[in-house]
Design an enzyme around this catalytic site. Structure first.
Site, PDB file in Angstrom:
ATOM      1  N   HIS A 194      -5.066   4.320  -4.483  1.00 24.10           N
ATOM      2  CA  HIS A 194      -4.013   5.231  -4.040  1.00 24.10           C
ATOM      3  C   HIS A 194      -4.319   6.613  -4.617  1.00 24.10           C
ATOM      4  CE1 HIS A 194      -1.614   1.606  -3.105  1.00 24.10           C
ATOM      5  NE2 HIS A 194      -0.849   2.386  -2.401  1.00 24.10           N
ATOM      6  N   GLU A 203      -4.488   0.890   4.867  1.00 28.23           N
ATOM      7  CA  GLU A 203      -3.379   1.152   5.800  1.00 28.23           C
ATOM      8  C   GLU A 203      -3.658   2.421   6.593  1.00 28.23           C
ATOM      9  OE1 GLU A 203       0.162   0.838   3.334  1.00 28.23           O
ATOM     10  OE2 GLU A 203      -0.291  -1.262   2.880  1.00 28.23           O
ATOM     11  N   TRP A 258       1.728   7.287   6.449  1.00 26.67           N
ATOM     12  CA  TRP A 258       2.328   7.654   5.157  1.00 26.67           C
ATOM     13  C   TRP A 258       1.347   8.184   4.111  1.00 26.67           C
ATOM     14  CZ3 TRP A 258       3.167   3.139   7.858  1.00 26.67           C
ATOM     15  CH2 TRP A 258       2.340   2.045   7.535  1.00 26.67           C
ATOM     16  N   GLU A 264      -2.747  -7.460   2.286  1.00 27.61           N
ATOM     17  CA  GLU A 264      -1.470  -7.243   1.586  1.00 27.61           C
ATOM     18  C   GLU A 264      -0.360  -7.828   2.431  1.00 27.61           C
ATOM     19  OE1 GLU A 264       0.065  -3.394   0.264  1.00 27.61           O
ATOM     20  OE2 GLU A 264      -1.985  -2.744  -0.085  1.00 27.61           O
TER      21      GLU A 264
HETATM   22  C1  BMA Z   1       4.084   0.103  -3.599  1.00 27.17           C
HETATM   23  C2  BMA Z   1       5.068  -0.106  -4.724  1.00 27.17           C
HETATM   24  C3  BMA Z   1       4.967   1.080  -5.655  1.00 27.17           C
HETATM   25  C4  BMA Z   1       3.513   1.256  -6.110  1.00 27.17           C
HETATM   26  C5  BMA Z   1       2.567   1.296  -4.940  1.00 27.17           C
HETATM   27  C6  BMA Z   1       1.110   1.347  -5.359  1.00 27.17           C
HETATM   28  O1  BMA Z   1       4.153  -0.942  -2.686  1.00 27.17           O
HETATM   29  O2  BMA Z   1       4.749  -1.300  -5.413  1.00 27.17           O
HETATM   30  O3  BMA Z   1       5.793   0.874  -6.749  1.00 27.17           O
HETATM   31  O4  BMA Z   1       3.386   2.426  -6.866  1.00 27.17           O
HETATM   32  O5  BMA Z   1       2.772   0.177  -4.129  1.00 27.17           O
HETATM   33  O6  BMA Z   1       0.759   0.255  -6.150  1.00 27.17           O
END
Ligand code: BMA
Length: 376
Positions: free
Chosen positions: A124, A187, A192, A296
């Protein structure tokens, strides 16, 4: 004459097999090639590995307890696949975006690997334009800015240097690099993240993928990755799934992420929809001879006690995939004022059903995959 013919056939056959079963990185390490081939065999046998994000780091009500895992507390065994995320490494942060120290993450990765488990890593990465929302910024032009020629290109290569340094620090006891199912820019069909469909063109996305792969392999000599192409669950056709697919020589595994939101007892949309996605994924994987996974999924706080065998299994159906991974067990999430976890813990409502799920011949946890020696 007959002898020569069979020799030629043999050569063609052997080279054909070799070409087919080679990961995207032509210089992939021995363990990585072995993992790739063994995962193919495993999927063909019909087994599905179970995976969990951040499994060894924390669970509901605990953090950083050596050897602990919510999955293990419930089943007696660890998950077969461990998901981790590098978000924050690009900023030289000591902890990732969810608070896990990278030093600990490295140890957990080593532990899981030494026991015979499989490691997958997402990233991320925050917006390179420094936007407040981190990875969740969708300013158009962000990807363009980091591609060669873009004003933030140098920053991006610095980021990749940090990612490469971490990946190259993942070593087993004999000094070998730990193979990783690398799942960057996940994704990618969503709307997003800064690399999503609404934030960059298909061409920019494919170029980002190509450049990233080139840089890691050629410049940083990273050769222990299998590359995972990972869409969200919002495609409805094969063409849409493949819209941003970089190319066959740049991908080892095809996958998607999709979560349960509605109550599965009154609404079967998740099962029906996932079946459609699985069908498309299966077709692509077969056609392109790639691995496939449900990278996921989950039902937050698992309020339905039979979710594992009545919902998740039906959503996967008879399709052959390498693994299914559920998201992290954060526990209480003050930002949403609710519980945020996706695997059961001891005493959780779906515990008994999860044990049923665990006992199925088809589902594989760590002990079972360790026996298969995936890296040999
Ligand atoms: C999302 C949540 C967030 C997290 C993000 C990255 O689905 O779990 O709290 O920061 O994933 O792991």
């Amino acid at each position: 004459m007959r002898k020569i013919n069979s020799w030629i056939f043999c050569l063609v056959w052997v080279s054909g097999v070799a070409a087919q079963d080679q990961p995207a990185d032509p210089l992939a390490t021995k363990e990585t090639v072995n993992l790739y081939r063994n995962l193919k065999q495993l999927a063909n046998s019909g087994g599905i590995m179970f995976g969990h994000q951040d499994d060894l780091a924390y669970g509901v009500g605990w953090k950083y307890v050596p050897g602990r895992s919510d999955v293990k507390d419930v089943t007696g065994d660890y998950p077969a696949v461990y998901g981790w995320d590098l978000g924050g490494i690009e900023l030289d942060n000591a902890n990732n975006l969810d608070g896990i120290p990278f030093k600990k993450m490295r140890q957990y990765i080593q532990e899981g690997y030494e026991r015979g488990g499989v490691i997958t890593i997402s990233w991320h990465a925050r917006s390179p334009l420094g936007k407040e929302k981190g990875a969740w910024d969708t300013t158009h032009g962000t990807v363009r800015a980091i591609l060669p020629g873009g004003e933030q290109h140098a920053l991006y290569t610095e980021w990749l240097d940090k990612v490469a340094a971490f990946l190259l620090s993942l070593k087993g006891k004999k000094g070998e690099l730990i193979p990783v199912l690398f799942r960057p820019y996940h994704e990618l069909t969503g709307n997003w993240f800064w690399w999503c469909r609404n934030a960059c063109t298909d061409f920019e996305f494919k170029t980002l993928w190509r450049f990233t792969m080139y840089y890691l392999q050629q410049e940083k000599k990273v050769h222990h990755l299998l590359y995972v192409y990972n869409t969200s669950g919002d495609f409805t056709t094969k063409a849409e799934f493949l819209q941003r697919y970089p190319d066959d020589d740049m991908v080892d595994m095809v996958s998607f992420d999709a979560y349960q939101y509605e109550d599965p007892q009154t609404n079967d949309w998740f099962v029906k929809h996932t079946q459609v996605l699985m069908g498309i994924l299966d077709e692509v994987a077969k056609e392109k001879n790639k691995l496939a996974a449900f990278t996921e999924t989950g039902y937050e706080a698992i309020p339905y006690a039979h979710w594992w065998t009545e919902t998740l299994l039906k959503a996967i159906g008879e399709y052959k995939i390498s693994y299914v991974l559920v998201w992290r067990n954060h526990g209480y999430a003050p930002w949403n004022q609710k519980m945020h976890y996706y695997a059961p813990y001891k005493g959780q409502a779906s515990e008994a059903d999860f044990i049923k799920f665990y006992q199925l011949e088809r589902t594989l946890f760590e002990k079972e995959v360790a026996e298969r020696k995936l890296y040999k």
